[in-house]
Design a protein around this motif. Structure first.
Motif, PDB file in Angstrom:
ATOM      1  N   ARG A  16      16.131   0.073   8.944  1.00 47.73           N
ATOM      2  CA  ARG A  16      15.027   0.752   8.244  1.00 47.73           C
ATOM      3  C   ARG A  16      14.635  -0.004   6.983  1.00 47.73           C
ATOM      4  O   ARG A  16      13.443  -0.110   6.649  1.00 47.73           O
ATOM      5  N   LEU A  17      15.612  -0.548   6.297  1.00 46.58           N
ATOM      6  CA  LEU A  17      15.332  -1.307   5.081  1.00 46.58           C
ATOM      7  C   LEU A  17      14.517  -2.557   5.398  1.00 46.58           C
ATOM      8  O   LEU A  17      13.605  -2.931   4.652  1.00 46.58           O
ATOM      9  N   GLY A  18      14.830  -3.182   6.527  1.00 45.40           N
ATOM     10  CA  GLY A  18      14.104  -4.385   6.920  1.00 45.40           C
ATOM     11  C   GLY A  18      12.665  -4.127   7.308  1.00 45.40           C
ATOM     12  O   GLY A  18      11.842  -5.050   7.319  1.00 45.40           O
ATOM     13  N   GLU A  19      12.349  -2.879   7.631  1.00 44.09           N
ATOM     14  CA  GLU A  19      10.976  -2.534   8.007  1.00 44.09           C
ATOM     15  C   GLU A  19      10.064  -2.389   6.800  1.00 44.09           C
ATOM     16  O   GLU A  19       8.844  -2.328   6.953  1.00 44.09           O
ATOM     17  N   ASP A  20      10.647  -2.310   5.597  1.00 42.62           N
ATOM     18  CA  ASP A  20       9.855  -2.178   4.375  1.00 42.62           C
ATOM     19  C   ASP A  20       9.616  -3.570   3.799  1.00 42.62           C
ATOM     20  O   ASP A  20      10.555  -4.247   3.365  1.00 42.62           O
ATOM     21  N   LEU A  21       8.389  -4.008   3.796  1.00 41.99           N
ATOM     22  CA  LEU A  21       8.037  -5.373   3.420  1.00 41.99           C
ATOM     23  C   LEU A  21       8.537  -5.717   2.018  1.00 41.99           C
ATOM     24  O   LEU A  21       8.200  -5.046   1.042  1.00 41.99           O
ATOM     25  N   GLY A  22       9.360  -6.745   1.925  1.00 38.96           N
ATOM     26  CA  GLY A  22       9.829  -7.252   0.646  1.00 38.96           C
ATOM     27  C   GLY A  22      11.041  -6.552   0.076  1.00 38.96           C
ATOM     28  O   GLY A  22      11.735  -7.114  -0.779  1.00 38.96           O
ATOM     29  N   LEU A  23      11.340  -5.331   0.519  1.00 40.62           N
ATOM     30  CA  LEU A  23      12.446  -4.584  -0.075  1.00 40.62           C
ATOM     31  C   LEU A  23      13.798  -5.130   0.362  1.00 40.62           C
ATOM     32  O   LEU A  23      14.739  -5.211  -0.432  1.00 40.62           O
ATOM     33  N   GLY A  24      13.902  -5.523   1.628  1.00 36.22           N
ATOM     34  CA  GLY A  24      15.175  -6.004   2.145  1.00 36.22           C
ATOM     35  C   GLY A  24      15.651  -7.297   1.515  1.00 36.22           C
ATOM     36  O   GLY A  24      16.827  -7.652   1.634  1.00 36.22           O
ATOM     37  N   VAL A  27      17.348  -5.837  -2.239  1.00 44.70           N
ATOM     38  CA  VAL A  27      18.399  -4.816  -2.274  1.00 44.70           C
ATOM     39  C   VAL A  27      19.172  -4.838  -0.967  1.00 44.70           C
ATOM     40  O   VAL A  27      18.720  -5.393   0.039  1.00 44.70           O
ATOM     41  N   ALA A  28      20.351  -4.225  -0.985  1.00 45.26           N
ATOM     42  CA  ALA A  28      21.195  -4.111   0.204  1.00 45.26           C
ATOM     43  C   ALA A  28      21.733  -2.690   0.286  1.00 45.26           C
ATOM     44  O   ALA A  28      21.857  -1.994  -0.731  1.00 45.26           O
ATOM     45  N   VAL A  29      22.062  -2.262   1.494  1.00 45.60           N
ATOM     46  CA  VAL A  29      22.594  -0.914   1.693  1.00 45.60           C
ATOM     47  C   VAL A  29      24.061  -0.886   1.280  1.00 45.60           C
ATOM     48  O   VAL A  29      24.857  -1.728   1.696  1.00 45.60           O
ATOM     49  N   GLY A  30      24.415   0.091   0.442  1.00 38.85           N
ATOM     50  CA  GLY A  30      25.799   0.259   0.016  1.00 38.85           C
ATOM     51  C   GLY A  30      26.610   1.032   1.040  1.00 38.85           C
ATOM     52  O   GLY A  30      26.178   1.250   2.178  1.00 38.85           O
ATOM     53  N   GLU A  31      27.796   1.478   0.649  1.00 36.20           N
ATOM     54  CA  GLU A  31      28.682   2.189   1.568  1.00 36.20           C
ATOM     55  C   GLU A  31      28.084   3.536   1.956  1.00 36.20           C
ATOM     56  O   GLU A  31      27.667   4.316   1.100  1.00 36.20           O
ATOM     57  N   MET A  32      28.066   3.809   3.259  1.00 36.79           N
ATOM     58  CA  MET A  32      27.533   5.067   3.768  1.00 36.79           C
ATOM     59  C   MET A  32      28.620   6.138   3.724  1.00 36.79           C
ATOM     60  O   MET A  32      29.770   5.895   4.094  1.00 36.79           O
ATOM     61  N   SER A  33      28.252   7.332   3.272  1.00 38.96           N
ATOM     62  CA  SER A  33      29.199   8.447   3.226  1.00 38.96           C
ATOM     63  C   SER A  33      28.602   9.648   3.945  1.00 38.96           C
ATOM     64  O   SER A  33      27.407   9.918   3.837  1.00 38.96           O
ATOM     65  N   ASN A  48      21.715  -1.026  -3.256  1.00 39.70           N
ATOM     66  CA  ASN A  48      22.318  -1.814  -4.327  1.00 39.70           C
ATOM     67  C   ASN A  48      21.569  -3.128  -4.515  1.00 39.70           C
ATOM     68  O   ASN A  48      20.939  -3.638  -3.575  1.00 39.70           O
ATOM     69  N   HIS A  49      21.651  -3.678  -5.714  1.00 41.01           N
ATOM     70  CA  HIS A  49      21.113  -5.022  -5.928  1.00 41.01           C
ATOM     71  C   HIS A  49      21.868  -5.998  -5.031  1.00 41.01           C
ATOM     72  O   HIS A  49      23.089  -5.910  -4.881  1.00 41.01           O
ATOM     73  N   SER A  50      21.156  -6.931  -4.436  1.00 39.58           N
ATOM     74  CA  SER A  50      21.782  -7.853  -3.487  1.00 39.58           C
ATOM     75  C   SER A  50      22.310  -9.128  -4.140  1.00 39.58           C
ATOM     76  O   SER A  50      22.776 -10.026  -3.442  1.00 39.58           O
ATOM     77  N   PRO A  63      15.301   1.204  -5.921  1.00 38.55           N
ATOM     78  CA  PRO A  63      14.298   2.257  -5.699  1.00 38.55           C
ATOM     79  C   PRO A  63      14.706   3.399  -4.777  1.00 38.55           C
ATOM     80  O   PRO A  63      13.836   4.020  -4.159  1.00 38.55           O
ATOM     81  N   GLY A  64      15.994   3.713  -4.628  1.00 38.95           N
ATOM     82  CA  GLY A  64      16.325   4.892  -3.839  1.00 38.95           C
ATOM     83  C   GLY A  64      17.551   4.739  -2.967  1.00 38.95           C
ATOM     84  O   GLY A  64      18.459   3.953  -3.258  1.00 38.95           O
TER      85      GLY A  64
END
Length: 463
Positions: A16-24, A27-33, A48-50, A63-64
């Motif tokens: 989902r993050l990769g589908e948002d232009l420029g966001l991927g 930033v990177a996805v942190g630990e999922m809980s 998280n900042h990448s 941003p979220g």
């Protein structure tokens, strides 16, 4: 059913993050809980900042966060604002120096406080926080015991401490998995003292490999693990549920299979496909303790669902969908003549009526008969020959009496069947045998009833 585990949730979040232009790229996805938000069970992961320079150029924060449904792989949300206000998560584990959550707490009065188990959680309004367990060591450098939590607002940096009793209801985890595992193992190892744990090892117990977070009908979260005898590999003597907030323990005396054995059984049911089972989650299916797990291919994609009986891991139901897998599992239970319910949380009924329709289905475990009864037209009763041989000669128009545990499903498994239109003669000796059998069955039912273990914290802490 929870079809999405942590690794799949992370993969879906990254997609989902990769589908948002420029966001991927920043930033990177942190630990999922895993977390229950209102009535939805979902995986939540921060952005998280990448890297260092990404943090340096975006000092206001990320941003979220991403929310992934635990039951639907297609339900993935990127949350970038709350109530119309954009999110700026300044404090995250991709940040450096004073923006790092651990450094932030260290600089604000927690330098000498025991902190562990950082968990990203959101409240019922969707506002993000980091929740970290505060603990003290009760025996020198050992015996870590949770005393509360510190809640960090990832946007403002505000830190709010709570005791276990005062923590907000939206906080699911206060007791760390590592603490619970260690204390259960101490309890099982030193049941008769230290010397016995080394020499005779009488009644010594241990937890099974792996511990999972499950949610009950009471909306509370629990750490689940099996309990087995020391030296045992595939069998358990019971399992425990530990409240993740209060650490109150419930122990169920239920001999059965370990999680690992159940996974191997599910994989064996489709061994030609080479699927890999995920860590199972415990469910109550028609009153019986049951492991549920998904089966993945080598690419990590969910291809099937599986149900495995805790009591007998040879009873397996596998299918592409969870609903069909559950149906196959119910058939397997009937085919093995199971008629004992676990616990007393499901209402039991007995009804009498005329047979309106009857049909049979041949399965790999035997023949299942489906009966439609007058007065109960909204339910379809399923019964095997192992329950009563009278089902073989039952026909429409016969008056029957059935007993069943109603779990709310349209297809109901019968636990007792009697065709009142057939008067089979029994000897006095046979009647006596059946009475003894009923008494033994009732005793077995009672032995499987939930046994609450009111374990106090000091009893769960190594002595």
């Amino acid at each position: 059913m929870r079809r999405v585990n942590q690794s799949l949730a992370r993969r879906l979040a990254e997609k989902r993050l990769g589908e948002d232009l420029g966001l991927g790229s920043v930033v990177a996805v942190g630990e999922m809980s895993i977390q229950k938000v209102e009535d939805d069970l979902c995986w939540v992961g921060p952005l998280n900042h990448s890297g260092f320079f990404k943090w340096w150029s975006n000092g206001s924060g990320t941003p979220g966060y991403v929310v992934v449904s635990s039951t639907n792989e297609n339900d993935v949300k990127l949350v970038r604002e709350i109530e119309g206000e954009p999110l700026n998560m300044k404090y995250n584990f991709g940040a450096f120096w004073n923006d790092n959550p651990k450094r932030h707490l260290y600089n604000h009065g927690y330098a000498t406080v025991g902190l562990t188990d950082w968990t990203f959680e959101i409240d019922d309004s969707g506002r993000p926080y980091y929740v970290v367990t505060v603990y003290q060591k009760t025996i020198g450098c050992f015996g870590a015991n949770a005393t509360g939590v510190a809640v960090l607002d990832v946007q403002t940096g505000e830190i709010t401490p709570y005791s276990i009793e005062d923590a907000p209801k939206w906080i699911d985890r206060i007791q760390p998995e590592s603490f619970v595992t260690a204390q259960l193992n101490y309890w099982g190892r030193y049941v008769h003292g230290w010397f016995n744990s080394i020499m005779a090892k009488k009644d010594v117990l241990k937890t099974t490999k792996g511990m999972s977070l499950v949610y009950g009908d009471d909306s509370n979260s629990y750490w689940y693990t099996g309990i087995q005898s020391a030296g045992s590999d595939d069998g358990t003597v019971g399992f425990v549920l530990v409240n993740t907030r209060t650490k109150k323990v419930k122990m169920y005396r239920q001999a059965g299979a370990t999680e690992t054995a159940a996974m191997e059984s599910a994989e064996g049911a489709v061994q030609e496909k080479g699927y890999h089972a995920t860590c199972p989650i415990l469910y109550n299916v028609v009153g019986r303790p049951t492991y549920f797990m998904t089966l993945k291919d080598d690419a990590g994609l969910v291809k099937a669902s599986a149900f495995v009986s805790v009591e007998n891991y040879n009873i397996v139901g596998v299918a592409v969908t969870a609903r069909q897998a559950e149906r196959n599992y119910r058939r397997a239970l009937l085919g093995n003549g199971n008629d004992l319910a676990f616990g007393d949380s499901i209402a039991s009924y007995s009804v009498t009526g005329d047979v309106l329709r009857i049909a049979q289905e041949n399965t790999s475990t035997g023949t299942i008969y489906y009966v439609l009864v007058s007065g109960q037209e909204n339910k379809l009763f399923a019964v095997s020959g192992g329950i009563s041989p009278e089902i073989f000669i039952t026909k429409p128009g016969d008056k029957i009496s059935v007993s069943f545990d109603d779990s709310g499903n349209a297809i109901v498994d019968i636990s007792k069947f009697d065709n009142l239109s057939i008067d089979l003669q029994k000897t006095t000796k046979q009647i006596g045998v059946e009475k003894r059998f009923e008494a033994a069955r009732e005793e077995a039912r009672e032995s499987r009833t939930e046994q609450n273990v009111d374990a106090k914290q000091q009893e769960m802490t190594p002595q």
